[in-house]
Design a protein around this motif. Sequence first.
Motif, PDB file in Angstrom:
ATOM      1  N   ASP A   1      -6.380  -2.526  -0.752  1.00  0.00           N
ATOM      2  CA  ASP A   1      -6.098  -1.110  -0.542  1.00  0.00           C
ATOM      3  C   ASP A   1      -4.779  -0.804  -1.232  1.00  0.00           C
ATOM      4  O   ASP A   1      -3.775  -1.471  -0.982  1.00  0.00           O
ATOM      5  CB  ASP A   1      -5.970  -0.799   0.944  1.00  0.00           C
ATOM      6  N   MET A   2      -4.776   0.200  -2.107  1.00  0.00           N
ATOM      7  CA  MET A   2      -3.551   0.536  -2.828  1.00  0.00           C
ATOM      8  C   MET A   2      -2.962   1.876  -2.409  1.00  0.00           C
ATOM      9  O   MET A   2      -1.771   2.080  -2.496  1.00  0.00           O
ATOM     10  CB  MET A   2      -3.800   0.552  -4.344  1.00  0.00           C
ATOM     11  N   LEU A   3      -3.818   2.786  -1.972  1.00  0.00           N
ATOM     12  CA  LEU A   3      -3.325   4.120  -1.686  1.00  0.00           C
ATOM     13  C   LEU A   3      -4.176   4.733  -0.576  1.00  0.00           C
ATOM     14  O   LEU A   3      -5.401   4.634  -0.628  1.00  0.00           O
ATOM     15  CB  LEU A   3      -3.424   4.967  -2.962  1.00  0.00           C
ATOM     16  N   VAL A   4      -3.530   5.295   0.412  1.00  0.00           N
ATOM     17  CA  VAL A   4      -4.216   6.083   1.444  1.00  0.00           C
ATOM     18  C   VAL A   4      -3.430   7.364   1.637  1.00  0.00           C
ATOM     19  O   VAL A   4      -2.213   7.411   1.424  1.00  0.00           O
ATOM     20  CB  VAL A   4      -4.346   5.322   2.788  1.00  0.00           C
TER      21      VAL A   4
ATOM     22  N   MET B   1       0.842  -1.170   0.000  1.00  0.00           N
ATOM     23  CA  MET B   1       0.000   0.000   0.000  1.00  0.00           C
ATOM     24  C   MET B   1       0.891   1.239   0.000  1.00  0.00           C
ATOM     25  O   MET B   1       1.933   1.263   0.633  1.00  0.00           O
ATOM     26  CB  MET B   1      -0.911  -0.014   1.224  1.00  0.00           C
ATOM     27  N   TYR B   2       0.450   2.242  -0.716  1.00  0.00           N
ATOM     28  CA  TYR B   2       1.184   3.498  -0.810  1.00  0.00           C
ATOM     29  C   TYR B   2       0.529   4.560   0.062  1.00  0.00           C
ATOM     30  O   TYR B   2      -0.683   4.579   0.216  1.00  0.00           O
ATOM     31  CB  TYR B   2       1.183   4.018  -2.255  1.00  0.00           C
ATOM     32  N   GLY B   3       1.329   5.453   0.597  1.00  0.00           N
ATOM     33  CA  GLY B   3       0.839   6.615   1.314  1.00  0.00           C
ATOM     34  C   GLY B   3       1.164   7.858   0.504  1.00  0.00           C
ATOM     35  O   GLY B   3       2.253   7.951  -0.068  1.00  0.00           O
ATOM     36  N   VAL B   4       0.228   8.780   0.424  1.00  0.00           N
ATOM     37  CA  VAL B   4       0.455  10.003  -0.336  1.00  0.00           C
ATOM     38  C   VAL B   4      -0.299  11.151   0.326  1.00  0.00           C
ATOM     39  O   VAL B   4      -1.410  10.974   0.824  1.00  0.00           O
ATOM     40  CB  VAL B   4       0.029   9.864  -1.818  1.00  0.00           C
ATOM     41  N   ASN B   5       0.334  12.300   0.357  1.00  0.00           N
ATOM     42  CA  ASN B   5      -0.307  13.520   0.828  1.00  0.00           C
ATOM     43  C   ASN B   5      -0.284  14.517  -0.321  1.00  0.00           C
ATOM     44  O   ASN B   5       0.778  14.982  -0.734  1.00  0.00           O
ATOM     45  CB  ASN B   5       0.416  14.070   2.059  1.00  0.00           C
ATOM     46  N   PHE B   6      -1.461  14.802  -0.852  1.00  0.00           N
ATOM     47  CA  PHE B   6      -1.575  15.713  -1.985  1.00  0.00           C
ATOM     48  C   PHE B   6      -1.434  17.157  -1.517  1.00  0.00           C
ATOM     49  O   PHE B   6      -1.762  17.477  -0.379  1.00  0.00           O
ATOM     50  CB  PHE B   6      -2.919  15.510  -2.686  1.00  0.00           C
ATOM     51  N   PRO B   7      -0.959  18.034  -2.395  1.00  0.00           N
ATOM     52  CA  PRO B   7      -0.858  19.451  -2.023  1.00  0.00           C
ATOM     53  C   PRO B   7      -2.254  20.062  -1.883  1.00  0.00           C
ATOM     54  O   PRO B   7      -3.232  19.536  -2.423  1.00  0.00           O
ATOM     55  CB  PRO B   7      -0.089  20.073  -3.193  1.00  0.00           C
ATOM     56  N   PRO B   8      -2.361  21.186  -1.181  1.00  0.00           N
ATOM     57  CA  PRO B   8      -3.663  21.826  -0.997  1.00  0.00           C
ATOM     58  C   PRO B   8      -4.331  22.177  -2.330  1.00  0.00           C
ATOM     59  O   PRO B   8      -3.655  22.528  -3.307  1.00  0.00           O
ATOM     60  CB  PRO B   8      -3.329  23.102  -0.221  1.00  0.00           C
TER      61      PRO B   8
ATOM     62  N   GLY C   1     -10.819  22.180   5.014  1.00  0.00           N
ATOM     63  CA  GLY C   1     -10.377  21.123   5.920  1.00  0.00           C
ATOM     64  C   GLY C   1      -9.544  20.088   5.196  1.00  0.00           C
ATOM     65  O   GLY C   1      -9.315  20.183   3.989  1.00  0.00           O
ATOM     66  N   THR C   2      -9.099  19.095   5.924  1.00  0.00           N
ATOM     67  CA  THR C   2      -8.287  18.023   5.348  1.00  0.00           C
ATOM     68  C   THR C   2      -9.139  16.768   5.235  1.00  0.00           C
ATOM     69  O   THR C   2      -9.810  16.362   6.184  1.00  0.00           O
ATOM     70  CB  THR C   2      -7.046  17.742   6.216  1.00  0.00           C
ATOM     71  N   TYR C   3      -9.105  16.165   4.058  1.00  0.00           N
ATOM     72  CA  TYR C   3      -9.902  14.979   3.767  1.00  0.00           C
ATOM     73  C   TYR C   3      -8.980  13.787   3.535  1.00  0.00           C
ATOM     74  O   TYR C   3      -7.816  13.946   3.159  1.00  0.00           O
ATOM     75  CB  TYR C   3     -10.772  15.228   2.525  1.00  0.00           C
ATOM     76  N   ARG C   4      -9.528  12.605   3.740  1.00  0.00           N
ATOM     77  CA  ARG C   4      -8.786  11.371   3.504  1.00  0.00           C
ATOM     78  C   ARG C   4      -8.951  10.953   2.053  1.00  0.00           C
ATOM     79  O   ARG C   4     -10.017  11.129   1.458  1.00  0.00           O
ATOM     80  CB  ARG C   4      -9.308  10.259   4.404  1.00  0.00           C
ATOM     81  N   VAL C   5      -7.892  10.376   1.511  1.00  0.00           N
ATOM     82  CA  VAL C   5      -7.933   9.804   0.174  1.00  0.00           C
ATOM     83  C   VAL C   5      -7.764   8.301   0.334  1.00  0.00           C
ATOM     84  O   VAL C   5      -6.903   7.843   1.089  1.00  0.00           O
ATOM     85  CB  VAL C   5      -6.806  10.396  -0.707  1.00  0.00           C
ATOM     86  N   HIS C   6      -8.606   7.543  -0.366  1.00  0.00           N
ATOM     87  CA  HIS C   6      -8.544   6.083  -0.286  1.00  0.00           C
ATOM     88  C   HIS C   6      -8.745   5.517  -1.687  1.00  0.00           C
ATOM     89  O   HIS C   6      -9.670   5.908  -2.385  1.00  0.00           O
ATOM     90  CB  HIS C   6      -9.632   5.574   0.657  1.00  0.00           C
ATOM     91  N   CYS C   7      -7.869   4.613  -2.092  1.00  0.00           N
ATOM     92  CA  CYS C   7      -7.957   4.023  -3.424  1.00  0.00           C
ATOM     93  C   CYS C   7      -7.828   2.509  -3.308  1.00  0.00           C
ATOM     94  O   CYS C   7      -6.902   2.009  -2.663  1.00  0.00           O
ATOM     95  CB  CYS C   7      -6.857   4.588  -4.317  1.00  0.00           C
TER      96      CYS C   7
END
Length: 106
Positions: free
Chosen positions: A95-98, A1-8, A79-85
């Motif tokens: 689960d591949m990406l959170v 599983m990958y972790g990623v934090n997207f820019p605003p 606000g900050t939202y979760r991303v789930h793929c």
Amino acid sequence: MYGVNFPPQTNVATFNPIVEIKDQDTLDLIDLSDIDICFEIRDDDDCVKLSQTKDSGILIIDVGYFQPVFENLRNLCNGTYRVHCTFTRDGTTRDMLVGSIPIVLP
């Protein structure tokens, strides 16, 4: 599983990141042609606010690359939202990406 934090992102912008997926053991790009992809943006209570699939807005760009396209983020507040793929193949879902995506008001 990958972790990623997207820019605003603002809630009036199109959110369309290009995502690269590699096999974590071999580092080879994964063929996405026979994989069902679901990319979701969720709130703090884990409720799905926005969702895309290959049938409704995810583009397969090339082997190992896909692009979810969310043209309208207006229903997301500041606000900050979760991303789930997730990826589904042959009846198995993984689960591949959170990660997260901060939404700011313009």
